[in-house]
Design a protein around this motif. Sequence first.
Motif, mmCIF file in Angstrom:
data_model
loop_
_atom_site.group_PDB
_atom_site.id
_atom_site.type_symbol
_atom_site.label_atom_id
_atom_site.label_comp_id
_atom_site.label_asym_id
_atom_site.label_seq_id
_atom_site.Cartn_x
_atom_site.Cartn_y
_atom_site.Cartn_z
ATOM 1 N N TRP A 238 -38.926 -13.177 -24.394
ATOM 2 C CA TRP A 238 -40.376 -13.060 -24.359
ATOM 3 C C TRP A 238 -40.795 -12.103 -25.458
ATOM 4 O O TRP A 238 -40.046 -11.195 -25.811
ATOM 5 N N ILE A 239 -42.000 -12.287 -25.952
ATOM 6 C CA ILE A 239 -42.624 -11.289 -26.822
ATOM 7 C C ILE A 239 -43.823 -10.770 -26.035
ATOM 8 O O ILE A 239 -44.782 -11.505 -25.787
ATOM 9 N N ARG A 240 -43.709 -9.517 -25.607
ATOM 10 C CA ARG A 240 -44.759 -8.883 -24.806
ATOM 11 C C ARG A 240 -45.129 -7.551 -25.433
ATOM 12 O O ARG A 240 -44.271 -6.677 -25.582
ATOM 13 N N GLN A 241 -46.407 -7.433 -25.787
ATOM 14 C CA GLN A 241 -46.907 -6.191 -26.388
ATOM 15 C C GLN A 241 -46.040 -5.762 -27.576
ATOM 16 O O GLN A 241 -45.641 -4.599 -27.684
ATOM 17 N N ASN A 242 -45.688 -6.725 -28.420
ATOM 18 C CA ASN A 242 -44.876 -6.538 -29.632
ATOM 19 C C ASN A 242 -43.406 -6.237 -29.327
ATOM 20 O O ASN A 242 -42.631 -6.025 -30.255
ATOM 21 N N ARG A 243 -43.016 -6.208 -28.079
ATOM 22 C CA ARG A 243 -41.617 -5.943 -27.715
ATOM 23 C C ARG A 243 -40.908 -7.262 -27.425
ATOM 24 O O ARG A 243 -41.479 -8.167 -26.816
ATOM 25 N N VAL A 244 -39.659 -7.341 -27.831
ATOM 26 C CA VAL A 244 -38.836 -8.507 -27.519
ATOM 27 C C VAL A 244 -38.068 -8.174 -26.245
ATOM 28 O O VAL A 244 -37.319 -7.200 -26.191
ATOM 29 N N GLU A 245 -38.300 -8.971 -25.218
ATOM 30 C CA GLU A 245 -37.607 -8.783 -23.941
ATOM 31 C C GLU A 245 -36.656 -9.962 -23.766
ATOM 32 O O GLU A 245 -37.083 -11.105 -23.654
ATOM 33 N N TRP A 246 -35.385 -9.656 -23.746
ATOM 34 C CA TRP A 246 -34.355 -10.689 -23.721
ATOM 35 C C TRP A 246 -34.181 -11.239 -22.317
ATOM 36 O O TRP A 246 -34.204 -10.507 -21.337
ATOM 37 N N ALA A 247 -34.005 -12.537 -22.242
ATOM 38 C CA ALA A 247 -33.785 -13.228 -20.969
ATOM 39 C C ALA A 247 -32.343 -13.700 -20.924
ATOM 40 O O ALA A 247 -31.686 -13.824 -21.957
ATOM 41 N N GLY A 248 -31.890 -13.993 -19.751
ATOM 42 C CA GLY A 248 -30.534 -14.504 -19.604
ATOM 43 C C GLY A 248 -30.410 -15.919 -20.138
ATOM 44 O O GLY A 248 -31.395 -16.620 -20.347
#
Length: 155
Positions: free
Chosen positions: A80-90
Amino acid sequence: MRQTTVTPQFVELIPSRVEEGVLYISEKYGTAIHKCCCGCGQEVVTPLSPAKWQLRRNGNAVTLYPSIGNWNFRCRSHYWIRQNRVEWAGSMTEKQIRHVKERDRRDNQRYIEQVNARKANNVLDRAAADQDAGKGIAKSGLYGLWHWLKDWWSH
């Protein structure tokens, strides 16, 4: 190198050279593009529309929704790209990926049907308004030239 953040850059046209860590956003053309955040170098295109991805702005930060699943890339990254942060998913199984693709296809088809239904209703509404207003040859939609000629012959 695996990305943990992206920097949004609003552009009219997507540049010919896409840099890592930059999310290029063309609101005019409803498209966002970035290099895959895993570092593989592949370009990821996300069409912006209610049936595909949506972009939310919060000051200088952006969020792309839903997640980005690069199932057709060798890396098969998912984040995901949330608030400029990349949040990795499984990672996802082939069955899960098929399910997501099918759901996306259904969502897109439903969106197209809704847009077409709204357009058809608008044409009918305009035609009825034109008929009520007696606009003669300016009539549109179902009450086009044929109906105007028919009305003209009957008078």
